[in-house]
Scaffold this active site. Structure first.
Site, PDB file in Angstrom:
ATOM      1  N   ASP A 172      -7.184  -3.747  -5.470  1.00 44.63           N
ATOM      2  CA  ASP A 172      -6.748  -2.463  -4.909  1.00 44.63           C
ATOM      3  C   ASP A 172      -5.325  -2.098  -5.353  1.00 44.63           C
ATOM      4  O   ASP A 172      -4.950  -0.927  -5.413  1.00 44.63           O
ATOM      5  CB  ASP A 172      -6.748  -2.494  -3.369  1.00 44.63           C
ATOM      6  CG  ASP A 172      -7.881  -3.287  -2.751  1.00 44.63           C
ATOM      7  OD1 ASP A 172      -8.373  -4.231  -3.400  1.00 44.63           O
ATOM      8  OD2 ASP A 172      -8.264  -2.990  -1.617  1.00 44.63           O
ATOM      9  N   ASP A 208       0.784  -1.235   0.000  1.00 45.76           N
ATOM     10  CA  ASP A 208       0.000   0.000   0.000  1.00 45.76           C
ATOM     11  C   ASP A 208       0.817   1.286   0.000  1.00 45.76           C
ATOM     12  O   ASP A 208       0.241   2.379   0.081  1.00 45.76           O
ATOM     13  CB  ASP A 208      -0.949   0.006   1.204  1.00 45.76           C
ATOM     14  CG  ASP A 208      -2.118  -0.951   0.997  1.00 45.76           C
ATOM     15  OD1 ASP A 208      -2.692  -0.940  -0.106  1.00 45.76           O
ATOM     16  OD2 ASP A 208      -2.446  -1.705   1.925  1.00 45.76           O
TER      17      ASP A 208
HETATM   18  N1  GLY Z   1      -7.218  -1.294   0.191  1.00 43.49           N
HETATM   19  C1  GLY Z   1      -8.085  -1.688   1.225  1.00 43.49           C
HETATM   20  C2  GLY Z   1      -9.475  -1.216   1.089  1.00 43.49           C
HETATM   21  O1  GLY Z   1      -9.892  -0.694   0.085  1.00 43.49           O
HETATM   22  O2  GLY Z   1     -10.196  -1.380   2.042  1.00 43.49           O
END
Ligand code: GLY
Length: 432
Positions: free
Chosen positions: A178, A112
């Site tokens: 994501d 992330d």
């Molecule tokens: N990337 C984690 C979410 O969208 O909750």
């Protein structure tokens, strides 16, 4: 004479109404955000601290550590306030909230960092060209690149988890949709440095996602688990939706946003086509979205709550799901609307702008936008973090759930969408 005077008075009233902030949805939202975020900022900097607000629940603002995946959004929100208002005070606070994240450039244990660093340092670099921010972006791209698995051609999202419910799912090399959002950083760093390594990784990841993450209707799976040694796909499933075959709303949002960005940096028509296909499936297929275009947290929650066999083990009990079948996710609408303004810019298809405007209108209404002085200072209400993880938390610690709450990334993408809306309405490229 009296008639003339009356006409002048009426015209003046009309003019005041036309230029009044209340008549301009962007201005109205800026005025609202200034009040809300001033409060949230004060709370996050109380007593000389710099803390990262993530949500508000049970009457308390919750703060997260710098290595949490949402840690860059508040800094990014402050940069957007600077962009929207031109007021230096927002940039000063944004810089402070950005620089507490400096260690993240070396974080390698999850994917992330693209979100975390691009929203904070990336916006700071774009808006203020602050010395050293470019180096942070380059270092972060290097860290993220360590997660590239050449045999599978993808960036691994999560490490294999050794404890908790998710560890029991037997994943080897999970990739979540994501992850498309982390590619913007890689594309940007190749552009900045002239080194194609990062862009090549991003393209490989996008190609594999294009190939493997989608169903025939262009909805996306949340998780594709690869064998990182052979590149084979082991399983397609969910982590944050109600069922492996369900359509988790935010996954669909990351999907349209991610492929629009991939097109921006590559000009590859396949990516544009995928973003358009996703948009069509989201917006034209009426049963996917409620009338106000703010989706349920999982499009299929109602169906799967009635089909206990298909629900992921965690839920296994239909009655346990019933309280969650009507909950919306405002964050998904904010993300989708922001992506749609860019997609509109590329295609000039008015449908995208109309739908994005409708989402902004809904999010700006009292149904989703908090009254000033409430919601802990967050702008939007009614988002869902991860419902499955929250369900586990509810059992062990009821205060820890993130269901139907404000979330800092809903506000971040909402402000971003407002900036983009303003630009496209002026005939300008929404991305600067
Ligand atoms: N990337 C984690 C979410 O969208 O909750």
């Amino acid at each position: 004479m009296r008639h003339k005077l009356l006409t002048i008075v009426l015209l003046s009233v009309f003019a005041v109404q036309c230029t009044s902030p209340k008549n301009n949805i962007i201005e109205d939202n800026i005025a609202n955000a200034e009040k809300q975020l001033t409060y949230l900022l004060e709370a996050s900097e109380e007593g000389d601290t710099v803390r990262i607000p993530s949500t508000f629940k049970n009457g308390e603002i919750e703060f997260v550590p710098t290595d949490d995946w949402v840690s860059g959004f508040f800094a990014g929100t402050l940069w957007y306030m600077y962009e929207l208002t031109g007021e230096e005070k927002w940039a000063e606070h944004a810089q402070k909230h950005t620089e507490i994240l400096s260690d993240i450039q070396f974080l390698k244990w999850h994917h992330d960092v693209g979100f975390m660093v691009y929203d904070s340092y990336g916006n700071g670099l774009r808006l203020k060209n602050i010395p050293g921010y470019d180096t942070v972006l380059v270092n972060t791209a290097k860290s993220l690149s360590t997660r590239f698995r050449p045999a599978a051609g993808i960036l691994q999202s999560w490490n294999v988890i050794n404890n908790g419910w998710q560890s029991e799912r037997g994943w080897k090399c999970p990739v979540i949709i994501d992850n498309m959002m982390n590619l913007e950083l890689l594309f940007k760093v190749s552009e900045m440095t002239g080194d194609p390594t990062y862009k090549n990784i991003a393209i490989s990841h996008a190609d594999k996602t294009l190939e493997n993450h989608y169903r025939s209707d262009f909805s996306t799976y949340h998780v594709v688990d690869y064998d990182d040694e052979t590149g084979e796909i082991r399983r397609k499933c969910t982590a944050q939706g109600i069922a492996d075959e369900s359509r988790w709303a935010r996954g669909q949002a990351w999907s349209i946003y991610g492929f629009t960005v991939a097109y921006r940096f590559t000009g590859d028509e396949r990516y544009l086509q995928r973003a358009k296909d996703v948009a069509h499936y989201l917006l034209v297929d009426e049963d996917n979205m409620p009338e106000d275009l703010v989706p349920l947290w999982d499009f299929d929650v109602v169906q799967f709550a009635n089909d206990a066999d298909e629900m992921i083990e965690l839920f296994n009990d239909k009655d346990a799901m019933l309280p969650y079948t009507e909950i919306r996710d405002a964050s998904s609408a904010a993300i989708i609307s922001s992506a749609l303004y860019e997609l509109y810019w590329f295609t000039k298809d008015k449908l995208y702008k109309e739908k994005a405007d409708k989402m902004i209108e809904s999010l700006s209404s009292p149904a989703y936008r908090a009254e000033v002085g409430t919601n802990g200072g967050f702008i939007l209400m009614h988002s869902v973090g991860s419902l499955p993880h929250s369900v586990v938390n509810i059992r062990t610690n009821p205060a820890a759930h993130n269901i139907d709450v404000p979330l800092n990334y809903a506000d971040y993408y909402f402000l971003e969408a407002l900036i983009r809306k303003g630009r496209v309405e002026n005939g300008e490229n929404p991305i600067k």
